[in-house]
Scaffold this active site. Structure first.
Site, PDB file in Angstrom:
ATOM      1  N   SER A 107      32.892 111.214 -46.330  1.00 44.17           N
ATOM      2  CA  SER A 107      32.061 111.116 -45.149  1.00 44.17           C
ATOM      3  C   SER A 107      30.766 111.917 -45.334  1.00 44.17           C
ATOM      4  O   SER A 107      30.789 113.074 -45.728  1.00 44.17           O
ATOM      5  CB  SER A 107      32.827 111.643 -43.935  1.00 44.17           C
ATOM      6  OG  SER A 107      32.040 111.553 -42.780  1.00 44.17           O
ATOM      7  N   GLY A 108      29.628 111.261 -45.038  1.00 40.60           N
ATOM      8  CA  GLY A 108      28.328 111.913 -45.177  1.00 40.60           C
ATOM      9  C   GLY A 108      27.673 111.693 -46.520  1.00 40.60           C
ATOM     10  O   GLY A 108      26.579 112.207 -46.758  1.00 40.60           O
ATOM     11  N   THR A 112      27.406 104.101 -45.580  1.00 44.36           N
ATOM     12  CA  THR A 112      26.907 103.152 -44.573  1.00 44.36           C
ATOM     13  C   THR A 112      25.441 102.817 -44.831  1.00 44.36           C
ATOM     14  O   THR A 112      25.032 101.651 -44.737  1.00 44.36           O
ATOM     15  CB  THR A 112      27.070 103.747 -43.158  1.00 44.36           C
ATOM     16  OG1 THR A 112      28.453 104.063 -42.952  1.00 44.36           O
ATOM     17  CG2 THR A 112      26.609 102.764 -42.101  1.00 44.36           C
ATOM     18  N   ASN A 157      29.665 114.660 -40.973  1.00 44.39           N
ATOM     19  CA  ASN A 157      28.681 113.587 -40.903  1.00 44.39           C
ATOM     20  C   ASN A 157      28.441 113.231 -39.442  1.00 44.39           C
ATOM     21  O   ASN A 157      29.388 113.076 -38.674  1.00 44.39           O
ATOM     22  CB  ASN A 157      29.210 112.358 -41.672  1.00 44.39           C
ATOM     23  CG  ASN A 157      28.174 111.242 -41.740  1.00 44.39           C
ATOM     24  OD1 ASN A 157      27.036 111.422 -41.357  1.00 44.39           O
ATOM     25  ND2 ASN A 157      28.594 110.082 -42.217  1.00 44.39           N
ATOM     26  N   SER A 160      29.669 109.115 -38.994  1.00 45.16           N
ATOM     27  CA  SER A 160      30.779 108.835 -39.916  1.00 45.16           C
ATOM     28  C   SER A 160      31.501 107.556 -39.496  1.00 45.16           C
ATOM     29  O   SER A 160      31.863 107.375 -38.330  1.00 45.16           O
ATOM     30  CB  SER A 160      31.759 110.010 -39.911  1.00 45.16           C
ATOM     31  OG  SER A 160      32.873 109.720 -40.715  1.00 45.16           O
ATOM     32  N   SER A 161      31.705 106.630 -40.459  1.00 44.60           N
ATOM     33  CA  SER A 161      32.482 105.419 -40.180  1.00 44.60           C
ATOM     34  C   SER A 161      33.956 105.800 -40.086  1.00 44.60           C
ATOM     35  O   SER A 161      34.533 106.328 -41.034  1.00 44.60           O
ATOM     36  CB  SER A 161      32.290 104.393 -41.299  1.00 44.60           C
ATOM     37  OG  SER A 161      30.947 104.017 -41.396  1.00 44.60           O
ATOM     38  N   GLY A 360      36.132 107.368 -48.408  1.00 47.68           N
ATOM     39  CA  GLY A 360      36.459 107.959 -49.708  1.00 47.68           C
ATOM     40  C   GLY A 360      37.658 108.880 -49.606  1.00 47.68           C
ATOM     41  O   GLY A 360      38.222 109.108 -48.525  1.00 47.68           O
ATOM     42  N   GLU A 362      39.842 111.897 -49.045  1.00 47.51           N
ATOM     43  CA  GLU A 362      39.638 112.985 -48.092  1.00 47.51           C
ATOM     44  C   GLU A 362      40.649 114.099 -48.308  1.00 47.51           C
ATOM     45  O   GLU A 362      41.845 113.847 -48.394  1.00 47.51           O
ATOM     46  CB  GLU A 362      39.750 112.474 -46.645  1.00 47.51           C
ATOM     47  CG  GLU A 362      38.543 111.702 -46.183  1.00 47.51           C
ATOM     48  CD  GLU A 362      38.531 111.485 -44.677  1.00 47.51           C
ATOM     49  OE1 GLU A 362      39.510 111.900 -44.016  1.00 47.51           O
ATOM     50  OE2 GLU A 362      37.563 110.914 -44.164  1.00 47.51           O
TER      51      GLU A 362
END
Length: 999
Positions: A107-108, A112, A157, A160-161, A360, A362
Site C-alpha cells: 500500500s502506497g 493504482t 497510504n 489505499s485500494s 502486495g 503485507e
C-alpha cells in the site's frame, strides 16, 4: 538501452540483469538508489518493470512522452510504464493473442496510479471514433467510482485500494478499445464497521457528507459533520489534508452520468450509503429478560423487532454484520453495473489486455485474516511469475536452438499447498472449524492447525517453536514461512471473518427492501436455499484459482511497485524499508532466475547495426547474412567461447562485463568515427557551399548584366521619348493647356515652384519675388500674397508688448510725417524710447509740483524766448494730461492738452517745433522749441494729447529784413506780416525758425 550504459556509474544500469553482482542485494539497492536520486524511477529486470514511487509530479507522463513510446522497440528507450503498455499492445495486435499486466506492491507504492497511467496511455494512443470515445471515457471514469467505494486512508497510504481489481480492456481487430470487464477480489468489509487509529472508512462516506448538496443530505437524514457517525470516528482523522472530498464528490457525480447510471440508481445507491451510517449509530440496551432493545428509534424502527431475541453483544454483532453485508454486496452490484456499461454487444472475436491491480505482500504489527488472504494471493502470483518466467526463458532457448540448463530456484508450491490443499490445508481446516457442530473458537482452530500441519516445515506456533523463537510468538498466533519471509498471524477473529454470517431474519428484511439495489443484492431465492453459504476464505480461494486460470491463458507483463519511505517524502530513500519490499516482492529471486542463463540477448540485425563499426570487415556495410556478420564481429572483438552463444536469430551474452566492454569500445570508436565524419562532412559542406555560391555568382552576374542592358535600353528609349515630348511642349508652350504641352507646362511649373521654395522673402520688408512663367503669373501672385501674409503674421506674433507700442507710435509718425518732412526715412530704423530722461533725473521740487500726474516722457529741449529769440535749455515733461516746460526747479509753462490748438513743424530737416496755445491770459503765448528727437517728441505729444490731426508740416522759411530792428521779425509764410514786440504776446501761425532766426 545500450547507450545508457556509458553513464552507468552515475545513474546505474537500466536493467538489473546487467548487474555484475546480480546475487548481491546491496548492489541491487545501490543501483536502485542511484536511479531514484536522478528521478529515474523505472528499472527493468528483463521484461519486468520495477517502479519506485517518487511522491512528486514528474514530467514523464505527457502526451509527447506517450507518442515517443508508441510503436518503439521495448529496449530502445529508457524504462517506462508506457514501454510495458505499448509492448503488450503491439504484440497483441500483431499476434492476436491476449495479454495481462500484473501490478503489485504494498500500500502506497503507486499501484493504482500505475494502472491509471496505463489506461490513459491506451486512451490517447489507440485509434478511436466518436462512438468509441464513450467506451474510452467510461473505462477512465470507472476508476474514480471504484476508488470512492473501494479505497480508504490507511496508515501507509491516503488512497489505499482495499480490494483487488482485475480489468480486461477489449480491443477490436483494428486495435481500438471497444469494451471492458472488471473483476473485484476481497473487498475489506470489516473497514465499514471498524478502523484503526489514524485510518478512515471508505472515501464515499466523507465525500457524500462534504460534497452532497443540502437537499440531498436532508432527504437522507444526514448532517455534514462526520463526527456524528460512529462508523466514521473510530480512526479519529475524518479530515485529511491531502484529500479533497468535495472535489472528488464532483468527479464521482460526473462519472455516474457518463457510466450510464440512472437517477433512480444514484438515489438508491446514496440511500444505502446513508443507511450504513445510520446503522452505525444504533445503540442497544439490555431489558429485564437480558434481550437487546433499542430505546432511541430515530435511526431505524424495524431493527428493534429483528434483534430483540438477542443479547446486547449479539445485537451489535448483527448490526455490524448487516452493515458489512449491505456494503459488500452493494460494491459487487456497483462493479456489475459498471461492467454492464462497458460491455460490448458485438459478437466478433476480440483480444484483451488485462490490468491486475492487486494488494502486495503485507506484514503489519498485527496480521489478521485479511493479511492471511492477501499474502496467500501473493504466494500464488509469485508462483505464477516464476513459472511463466521460466517457461518464457525455456521457450526462447528452445526456439533459438540453445541447450536449456535447468535453473535451481525456490518453488513456493509447498507454501501454496500448505494454505489451499484439500482437507489438509489451512483454509480447509478453517472451514471445518467454522462448519462443525459445537462451540468453535479461534483457539480450537489454532489447536487443530497444530494437530494437522504442525509438522510442516513452513508452519510454527508458540507450542511448536524452539526456545528462542517462542518468545516472539503469542499463544493465539501462528507463523508461516512465506517465500518473502516469516509472517506471524493473530488467529483472533479468523472464524468470525471467515463465516461472515447474516441471520436469516435479517436477510428476510433486506430481501423485502423497497430499495431496488438491496433487492438485487439479497435475492429471495437465498431464503429457499438451505445450504450453508461458502466461507470467505473458500470464496477467495476459488476466485483466486479462477484468476490464475485467466492469467495462465494470457501473455504476461509485470510491474513491481516500491514505496521508498513511510513519510511520503520526495527524494528520501529508506534502505531498510526498500530491502524489506525487494524481499517480499521476490525481485532478487526473479533476477536470479533471469540471470541463470544469459544476461543479454539481441537479434543479430540489431546487434550488428549497433556494433558493426568495431570491425573493419563489417564497417560501414555488411552485405552478407546478419548471423555471419555478428560471428565475424565477435571474433574480431575477441569474445571467449564461454562468454556467448549464437542462436538461430539472436546472440546470447552470458556476462554483463562482456557487454560493458563492448559498449565502452563502441563509445571510444564512436568518438573517432564522429571526428572523422565531422571532418569529412565539414569538408563536404564547405565544398558544396563553395560550388553553390560560385554557381549562384555566375548566374547572378549573367542576370545582372542582362538586367543592366535592359535597363539602359529602356532608359534610352524613355529619354528619347521624353526629349521629343518636351521639345514638342516647348514649341506649343504658348497654346492653352493640352496633351501636346501639358508635360512641359507641368515641368515648368514644378521647376518654378521648386526654385521659388529656395528664394522666398525672408522678412516683411523684402519685396523680392521670383519672376514666374506667363502661365503661372496668377498663381505666383496668389502665392506672393499668401507668403507675405504669413510673414506678417509671423512678425506680428513675434512682437512684444513694448515693441508693439513702439510700432503703433511709428504708425502715427508715418501718418504725420511720411512724405512731408526731410529726415523721416532715416528715422525709421531708430526705435523710439519710452523717455529720454528718467523720473529720477528731474528736480524733486518739480516732481512735487506735478505730483498726482503720471510722467510719460521727458526730453531735453531748447526753448527760444519771445524777446530776441534767445536760446535757453529746458526740459519738456509730458504727463497724462499736460505738457510742462521746466527750468531746473521751476515750471516755466504748463500746457494742458485740452487747450492745445496745434503743433507745427517745417518740412525741412530742422528740430523746431511750435506748440500753439489759445489766446488768453493763462498762457504766455506759443512755445517755440528745438528738439534733437523731433519725430519722437511730436509723436508722443500728439498721442498723449490725442490730437494727431492738429499736427501741421508746412513749407517756407522766416527772414530778418534789413529795415527791421533786432527786436522785430518778419514772417512772410504767415500770410500777413506780424512783428514780435516787447511786452506783446504774439501767437505764431504755423511756421518754423532756425537757431539764428533764419531758415
Amino acid at each position: 538501452m545500450e547507450g545508457a550504459l556509458i553513464a552507468r556509474d552515475k545513474v546505474g544500469v537500466q536493467d538489473f540483469v546487467l548487474l555484475d553482482s546480480h546475487t548481491s542485494e546491496a548492489a541491487f539497492l545501490n543501483n536502485l538508489r542511484k536511479r531514484y536520486q536522478e528521478n529515474l524511477i523505472y528499472t527493468y529486470i528483463g521484461s519486468l518493470l520495477v517502479s519506485v514511487n517518487p511522491y512528486q509530479e514528474l514530467d514523464i507522463y505527457t502526451v509527447t512522452q506517450m507518442k515517443l513510446y508508441r510503436g518503439v522497440n521495448f529496449f530502445e528507450l529508457p524504462p517506462h510504464l508506457y514501454a510495458i503498455a505499448d509492448n503488450a499492445y503491439r504484440v497483441m495486435c500483431s499476434e492476436y493473442n491476449n495479454h495481462f499486466i500484473l501490478i503489485s506492491g504494498e500500500s502506497g507504492a503507486g499501484k493504482t496510479e500505475a494502472s491509471k497511467k496505463i489506461l490513459q496511455y491506451y486512451a490517447v494512443t489507440c485509434p478511436t471514433t466518436e462512438q468509441l470515445q464513450t467506451v474510452r471515457d467510461r473505462l477512465l471514469l470507472s476508476n474514480p467510482v471504484l476508488e470512492a467505494f473501494g479505497n480508504a486512508k490507511t496508515l501507509r497510504n491516503d488512497n489505499s485500494s482495499r480490494f483487488g481489481k482485475y480489468m480486461d480492456i477489449q480491443f477490436d481487430f483494428k486495435g481500438a478499445p471497444v469494451g471492458g470487464h472488471i473483476l473485484s477480489y476481497l473487498i475489506e468489509k470489516s473497514r465499514v464497521v471498524h478502523q484503526n487509529h489514524g485510518e478512515r472508512n471508505f472515501h464515499i462516506f466523507y465525500q457524500l457528507l462534504e460534497g452532497g448538496d443540502k437537499d440531498l443530505l436532508c432527504w437522507l437524514g444526514l448532517e455534514r459533520n462526520p463526527q456524528k457517525y460512529t462508523y466514521l470516528i473510530q480512526g479519529r482523522c475524518a479530515k485529511v489534508f491531502s484529500i479533497n472530498d468535495k472535489n472528488d464528490w464532483k468527479i464521482v457525480r460526473k462519472a455516474f452520468s457518463i457510466i450510464d447510471f440512472t437517477e433512480k440508481d444514484i438515489e438508491h445507491l446514496f440511500g444505502i450509503v446513508a443507511s450504513v451510517l445510520h446503522l452505525g449509530n444504533i445503540q442497544f440496551e439490555e431489558d429485564s429478560n437480558g434481550h437487546a432493545i433499542i430505546r432511541d428509534g430515530s435511526q431505524i424502527k424495524w431493527i428493534s423487532k429483528v434483534l430483540s431475541p438477542l443479547n446486547v453483544d449479539l445485537a451489535f454483532y448483527a448490526r455490524d454484520a448487516v452493515a458489512k453485508a449491505i456494503y459488500g454486496r452493494t460494491f459487487t452490484w456497483l462493479v456489475n453495473k459498471i461492467n454492464g456499461s462497458l460491455a460490448n454487444k458485438d459478437s466478433t472475436q476480440k483480444t484483451v489486455i488485462g490490468l491486475l491491480d492487486i494488494y502486495g505482500f503485507e506484514v503489519l504489527d498485527t496480521n489478521s485474516f485479511e493479511q492471511f488472504c492477501i499474502n496467500y494471493c501473493n504466494e500464488k502470483l509469485q508462483q505464477l511469475l516464476i513459472e511463466m518466467t521460466l517457461k518464457a526463458e525455456q521457450e526462447e532457448y528452445e526456439l533459438e536452438g540453445i541447450e536449456w540448463e535447468p535453473i535451481p530456484y525456490f518453488n513456493n508450491k509447498i507454501i501454496c499447498d500448505l494454505v489451499e490443499q484439500k482437507h489438509k490445508g489451512i483454509i480447509s481446516i478453517l472451514d471445518e472449524e467454522c462448519l462443525r457442530p459445537g462451540e468453535a473458537t479461534d483457539l480450537s482452530f489454532l489447536e487443530k492447525l497444530e494437530e494437522k500441519v504442525g509438522d510442516h516445515a513452513h508452519f510454527v506456533t508458540r507450542k511448536l517453536a524452539d526456545q528462542k523463537t517462542r518468545k516472539s510468538i503469542d499463544w493465539v498466533d501462528f507463523r508461516l514461512l512465506h517465500y518473502a519471509g516469516e509472517v506471524t498471524y493473530c488467529a483472533v477473529g479468523f472464524l468470525e471473518k471467515n463465516n461472515d454470517l447474516l441471520y436469516r431474519n435479517l436477510k428476510e428484511v433486506l430481501c423485502n427492501s423497497k430499495n431496488s439495489i438491496i433487492r438485487d443484492c439479497f435475492l429471495l431465492s437465498e431464503l429457499d436455499n438451505r445450504r450453508r453459504p461458502e466461507t470467505v476464505a473458500t470464496q477467495f480461494k476459488n476466485s483466486l484459482t479462477s484468476l490464475i486460470e485467466i492469467l495462465m491463458s494470457k501473455e504476461p507483463s509485470y510491474i513491481r511497485c516500491i514505496k521508498p519511505n513511510e513519510n511520503k517524502e520526495p527524494g528520501k530513500f529508506d534502505d531498510f524499508l526498500i530491502r524489506h519490499q525487494v524481499k517480499y516482492l521476490g525481485l532478487m529471486e526473479h533476477l536470479r532466475v533471469r540471470r541463470a542463463g544469459f544476461a543479454y540477448r539481441r537479434k543479430y540485425e540489431l546487434f550488428l547495426q549497433r556494433y558493426k563499426c568495431l570491425c573493419p570487415a563489417t564497417w560501414p556495410h555488411w552485405h552478407g547474412p546478419a548471423a555471419e556478420g555478428v560471428e565475424r564481429l565477435i571474433k574480431h572483438i575477441g569474445y571467449k567461447p564461454e562468454e556467448y552463444k549464437l542462436g538461430r536469430t539472436k546472440i546470447f551474452i552470458r556476462f554483463p562485463k562482456t557487454l560493458f566492454a563492448t559498449e565502452d569500445a563502441f563509445e571510444y570508436r564512436k568518438h573517432l568515427l564522429i571526428s572523422r565524419l565531422q571532418a569529412k562532412y565539414k569538408g563536404f559542406l564547405g565544398k558544396r557551399a563553395y560550388q553553390k555560391k560560385r554557381k549562384a555568382a555566375i548566374k547572378l552576374e549573367a542576370c545582372w548584366r542582362g538586367a543592366l542592358a535592359r535597363r539602359a535600353a529602356k532608359k534610352r528609349t524613355w529619354a528619347v521619348q521624353t526629349i521629343r515630348k518636351f521639345i514638342n511642349g516647348f514649341i506649343n508652350r504658348k497654346k492653352p493647356l493640352c496633351s501636346e504641352n501639358r508635360d512641359f507646362v507641368r515641368l515648368s511649373q514644378y521647376h518654378y515652384l521648386m526654385k521659388l521654395r529656395d528664394h522666398l522673402p525672408k522678412n516683411v520688408l523684402d519685396e523680392s519675388w521670383l519672376q514666374p512663367p506667363s502661365i503661372l503669373e496668377e498663381t505666383s501672385e496668389m502665392l506672393r500674397k499668401m507668403c507675405m501674409r504669413n510673414l506678417v503674421r509671423k512678425y506680428c506674433r513675434g512682437l512684444t508688448a513694448e515693441r508693439k507700442v513702439q510700432l503703433q507710435q511709428k504708425v502715427v509718425t508715418s501718418a504725420v510725417f511720411s512724405g512731408k518732412k526731410e529726415g523721416y526715412l532715416e528715422s525709421l530704423s531708430q526705435p523710439f524710447l519710452d523717455t529720454r530722461l528718467k523720473e529720477n533725473d528731474l528736480n524733486p521740487k518739480v516732481l512735487q509740483l506735478i505730483r498726482g500726474e503720471n510722467i510719460k516722457y521727458v526730453t531735453p529741449v531748447i526753448k527760444y524766448d519771445r524777446n530776441g529769440f534767445k536760446a535757453r535749455e529746458r526740459l519738456l515733461v509730458l504727463t497724462q494730461s499736460s505738457a510742462y516746460v521746466v527750468e531746473m526747479a521751476k515750471i516755466k509753462q504748463k500746457i494742458e492738452y485740452s487747450t492745445l490748438k496745434g503743433i507745427s513743424t517745417s518740412n525741412l530737416s530742422d528740430g523746431i517745433v511750435v506748440i500753439h496755445v489759445p489766446e488768453d491770459n493763462k498762457q504766455k503765448g506759443d512755445v517755440i522749441l528745438q528738439c534733437e528727437h523731433v519725430f519722437e517728441t511730436v509723436t508722443k505729444l500728439c498721442i498723449l494729447a490725442n490730437k494727431q490731426s492738429l499736427v501741421k508740416v508746412v513749407k517756407g522759411r522766416c527772414q530778418l529784413p534789413e529795415s527791421l530792428d533786432e527786436n522785430q521779425f518778419l514772417f512772410p509764410w504767415l500770410g500777413t506780416e506780424r512783428s514780435l514786440q516787447d511786452g506783446t504776446s504774439p501767437h505764431i501761425s504755423p511756421g518754423i525758425f532756425d537757431a539764428t532766426g533764419m531758415l
